[in-house]
Write a protein that holds these residues in place. Structure first.
Motif, mmCIF file in Angstrom:
data_model
loop_
_atom_site.group_PDB
_atom_site.id
_atom_site.type_symbol
_atom_site.label_atom_id
_atom_site.label_comp_id
_atom_site.label_asym_id
_atom_site.label_seq_id
_atom_site.Cartn_x
_atom_site.Cartn_y
_atom_site.Cartn_z
ATOM 1 N N THR B 59 17.152 1.911 2.107
ATOM 2 C CA THR B 59 16.254 1.412 1.049
ATOM 3 C C THR B 59 16.342 -0.129 0.921
ATOM 4 O O THR B 59 17.435 -0.693 0.991
ATOM 5 N N TYR B 60 15.196 -0.745 0.737
ATOM 6 C CA TYR B 60 15.191 -2.213 0.564
ATOM 7 C C TYR B 60 14.008 -2.654 -0.295
ATOM 8 O O TYR B 60 13.065 -1.884 -0.525
ATOM 9 N N LEU B 61 14.101 -3.897 -0.743
ATOM 10 C CA LEU B 61 12.969 -4.540 -1.424
ATOM 11 C C LEU B 61 12.388 -5.567 -0.465
ATOM 12 O O LEU B 61 13.135 -6.233 0.268
ATOM 13 N N LEU B 62 11.093 -5.712 -0.481
ATOM 14 C CA LEU B 62 10.439 -6.722 0.344
ATOM 15 C C LEU B 62 9.617 -7.624 -0.586
ATOM 16 O O LEU B 62 8.730 -7.141 -1.306
ATOM 17 N N THR B 63 9.972 -8.904 -0.583
ATOM 18 C CA THR B 63 9.278 -9.813 -1.502
ATOM 19 C C THR B 63 7.926 -10.227 -0.906
ATOM 20 O O THR B 63 7.673 -10.022 0.287
ATOM 21 N N ASN B 64 7.105 -10.879 -1.726
ATOM 22 C CA ASN B 64 5.801 -11.345 -1.252
ATOM 23 C C ASN B 64 5.947 -12.408 -0.161
ATOM 24 O O ASN B 64 5.031 -12.644 0.614
ATOM 25 N N ASP B 65 7.156 -13.033 -0.087
ATOM 26 C CA ASP B 65 7.430 -13.980 1.006
ATOM 27 C C ASP B 65 8.080 -13.297 2.202
ATOM 28 O O ASP B 65 8.666 -13.971 3.060
ATOM 29 N N LYS B 66 8.026 -11.970 2.223
ATOM 30 C CA LYS B 66 8.552 -11.150 3.326
ATOM 31 C C LYS B 66 10.067 -11.275 3.496
ATOM 32 O O LYS B 66 10.607 -11.168 4.595
ATOM 33 N N ILE B 67 10.753 -11.524 2.395
ATOM 34 C CA ILE B 67 12.219 -11.535 2.437
ATOM 35 C C ILE B 67 12.706 -10.122 2.083
ATOM 36 O O ILE B 67 12.253 -9.528 1.103
ATOM 37 N N LYS B 68 13.621 -9.630 2.941
ATOM 38 C CA LYS B 68 14.101 -8.254 2.779
ATOM 39 C C LYS B 68 15.425 -8.255 2.014
ATOM 40 O O LYS B 68 16.363 -8.962 2.396
ATOM 41 N N THR B 106 9.552 -15.419 -6.584
ATOM 42 C CA THR B 106 9.033 -14.099 -6.181
ATOM 43 C C THR B 106 7.971 -13.647 -7.182
ATOM 44 O O THR B 106 8.226 -13.601 -8.390
ATOM 45 N N ASP B 107 6.800 -13.306 -6.656
ATOM 46 C CA ASP B 107 5.713 -12.866 -7.542
ATOM 47 C C ASP B 107 5.535 -11.357 -7.533
ATOM 48 O O ASP B 107 5.014 -10.773 -8.477
ATOM 49 N N SER B 108 5.913 -10.757 -6.382
ATOM 50 C CA SER B 108 5.765 -9.301 -6.305
ATOM 51 C C SER B 108 6.739 -8.756 -5.259
ATOM 52 O O SER B 108 7.236 -9.498 -4.402
ATOM 53 N N ILE B 109 7.034 -7.476 -5.374
ATOM 54 C CA ILE B 109 7.935 -6.839 -4.402
ATOM 55 C C ILE B 109 7.384 -5.470 -4.013
ATOM 56 O O ILE B 109 6.629 -4.843 -4.776
ATOM 57 N N PHE B 122 10.326 7.473 -0.650
ATOM 58 C CA PHE B 122 9.976 6.814 -1.917
ATOM 59 C C PHE B 122 9.479 5.408 -1.600
ATOM 60 O O PHE B 122 10.207 4.611 -0.996
ATOM 61 N N LYS B 123 8.262 5.115 -2.043
ATOM 62 C CA LYS B 123 7.718 3.769 -1.807
ATOM 63 C C LYS B 123 6.844 3.336 -2.985
ATOM 64 O O LYS B 123 6.077 4.149 -3.506
ATOM 65 N N PHE B 124 7.010 2.097 -3.369
ATOM 66 C CA PHE B 124 6.096 1.491 -4.350
ATOM 67 C C PHE B 124 5.698 0.123 -3.796
ATOM 68 O O PHE B 124 6.580 -0.670 -3.443
ATOM 69 N N TYR B 125 4.413 -0.134 -3.728
ATOM 70 C CA TYR B 125 3.951 -1.392 -3.141
ATOM 71 C C TYR B 125 3.434 -2.361 -4.204
ATOM 72 O O TYR B 125 2.867 -1.923 -5.221
ATOM 73 N N ASP B 126 3.633 -3.645 -3.915
ATOM 74 C CA ASP B 126 3.020 -4.719 -4.690
ATOM 75 C C ASP B 126 3.324 -4.613 -6.203
ATOM 76 O O ASP B 126 2.417 -4.640 -7.034
ATOM 77 N N ILE B 127 4.595 -4.499 -6.495
ATOM 78 C CA ILE B 127 4.994 -4.443 -7.917
ATOM 79 C C ILE B 127 4.916 -5.860 -8.475
ATOM 80 O O ILE B 127 5.618 -6.768 -8.018
ATOM 81 N N ASP B 128 4.076 -6.050 -9.452
ATOM 82 C CA ASP B 128 3.775 -7.376 -9.989
ATOM 83 C C ASP B 128 4.943 -7.893 -10.835
ATOM 84 O O ASP B 128 5.311 -7.281 -11.841
#
Lengths: 342, 141
Positions: B59-68, B106-109, B122-128
């Protein structure tokens, strides 16, 4: 006869004055001034004279048992103890008083544990240790005299201190919440006002920003509360002393105002209802020759009141209003259908 | 990587609802030293006893700048292949996952359990995480 608090406070002030080595032999005026200053109002010579007489306790009505060796020194124009080591702080308790102290200790202990906060439990533990140590011999073989209901630990009770602190500090909070009824999660922002116990369960009551109204949340449904750095909203109409005054329980039924509820009670249950009224508004309004009694209560109907009627539906029959009567019948039918389905 | 200095709490209340369960992403705490995400998991009647739940270490988070940002710790939920088994279809579970602090700006993940094909992760995209949506937290307890 009970002892009033204020005379006891005066005895302690007089004792402290007489024992004050910096200013020995306090005069009558010194004692009056000290009591006036510490207790915030004026005392007369006769009051202080009576206090000294009570502390000496030479008559047959001596309730204090201080036996204070107070004398007046003409040469020093003031009062002193003939035994310089005497203090009313060291007065031994008599057997009746020790029994009472043990009873109070037991009573407080029964309120501690899962029902109260950590600081309260700490205080009770200190008192317990003190009483047992100080009156060990007298306390030996003491029977347990008082036992109150002590329910198992409620889930979520570990947050009691958190909410107590938030209420004291007017701090906005946020927590994860699960609704048993709706089977759904939420994460409300709440401005907590009150912790309320009902039937061994604790609830936090406060203004929920998410719901835009005052709401009740069972601690057992709460998880992971955090403080928020956000302006605290105090509902000016919320008075903790009166909120839920007209409710039996903690969850008033939405859209239902205060109303007169009439119910009939079977002859073998009337004494229970008379001895332990459902609510302070309960009135006996009628009877039947066979022993049935009719009562009314004036309440905002609540989930808990419905459950109470349902649980005692063999002895209590709601007469009015019809909607409550219908709801209880529905609950009974569901209960029968539930049993049949299982 | 410059991490966020300001701490924020976000309450996105997102739901991944399917016929077997409902995963609720309830709260994100963007702290100076970590990022914590709180979830609620509702068992459903697809399985007689409510089924089970776990979380993969991938499991990971991916920021809007593509940082994992990889998963650091899981609270109240076992790592796969271990499972938390429910007993009934009305059971529920709160659990929390910890990640490194969010990079500044970070604006979204995205929240992604795994990229492996063939499973319903489990996935959630573009969490503001816009600043306007954030709430300032109080002190940590």
């Amino acid at each position: 006869m009970s002892l009033n608090t204020e005379p006891i406070l005066r005895y302690r002030i007089i004792n402290a004055c007489i024992r004050n080595k910096q200013k020995p032999y306090p005069s009558m005026q010194d004692l009056i001034d000290a009591c006036n200053e510490k207790l915030g109002h004026e005392f007369t010579v006769s009051t202080i004279q009576k206090d000294i007489k009570d502390m000496k306790g030479n008559d047959e009505y001596d309730r204090l048992n201080y036996k204070a060796p107070i004398k007046y020194s003409k040469s020093n124009d003031g009062y002193y103890y003939t035994d310089p080591d005497y203090s009313i702080d060291d007065i031994p308790l008599n057997d009746d008083e020790i029994d009472s102290l043990y009873a109070i200790k037991d009573l407080l202990q029964s309120f501690s544990g899962s029902r109260m906060s950590e600081s309260f439990n700490h205080l009770v533990e200190k008192l317990n240790t003190y009483v047992v140590e100080k009156y060990n011999n007298k306390g030996k073989n003491k029977k347990l005299l008082i036992q109150t209901e002590n329910a198992p630990l409620q889930r979520g009770f570990q947050y009691f201190e958190f909410f107590l602190s938030a209420i004291k500090k007017n701090t906005t909070v946020n927590f994860l919440h699960y609704s048993y009824k709706k089977k759904s999660f939420s994460c409300p922002i709440v401005h907590p006002y009150l912790l309320k116990e009902f039937k061994n369960r604790w609830y936090v009551i406060g203004y929920s920003e998410s719901h835009k109204e005052i709401r009740t949340f069972g601690l057992d449904r709460i998880n992971n509360p955090i403080e928020l750095n956000r302006d605290f909203i105090q509902d000016p109409n919320f008075d903790p002393a009166f909120y839920l005054e007209d409710v039996y329980g903690v969850y008033p039924i939405k859209g239902k105002g205060k109303q007169l509820i009439e119910f009939k009670v079977s002859p073998n249950y009337t004494n229970y209802i008379l001895a332990q009224p459902i609510h302070k508004t309960q009135k006996k309004v009628g009877f039947e020759p066979d022993g049935h009694l009719i009562f009314t209560v004036e309440l905002i109907p609540s989930v808990e009141l419905m459950n109470e009627f349902f649980a005692n539906s063999r002895q209590i029959w709601v007469q009015k209003p019809n909607w409550i009567k219908d709801r209880i019948i529905k609950m009974l039918n569901e209960s029968v259908e539930g049993n049949e389905n299982n | 990587m410059k991490t966020t200095k300001k701490e924020f709490v976000y309450l996105p209340q997102l739901v991944k609802d399917d016929h077997t369960s409902a995963l609720h992403l309830l709260r994100i705490e963007a702290r100076e030293k970590y990022t914590k995400i709180d979830f609620g998991y509702q068992a459903k009647d697809y399985y007689d006893n409510g089924g089970w739940v776990n979380i993969y270490k991938t499991t990971y988070l991916l920021t809007n700048d593509k940082i994992k940002l990889p998963l650091v710790n899981a609270e109240n939920i076992p790592y796969a292949p271990d499972k938390h088994h429910f007993e009934t279809t009305v059971d529920y579970l709160f659990f929390s996952l910890y990640f490194p602090p969010l990079p500044a700006g970070t604006d979204s993940i995205d929240f992604i359990e795994s990229d492996e094909p063939g499973k319903d992760w489990f996935k959630f995209y573009d969490i503001d995480l816009g600043l306007r949506k954030g709430i300032l937290p109080g002190k940590l307890i």
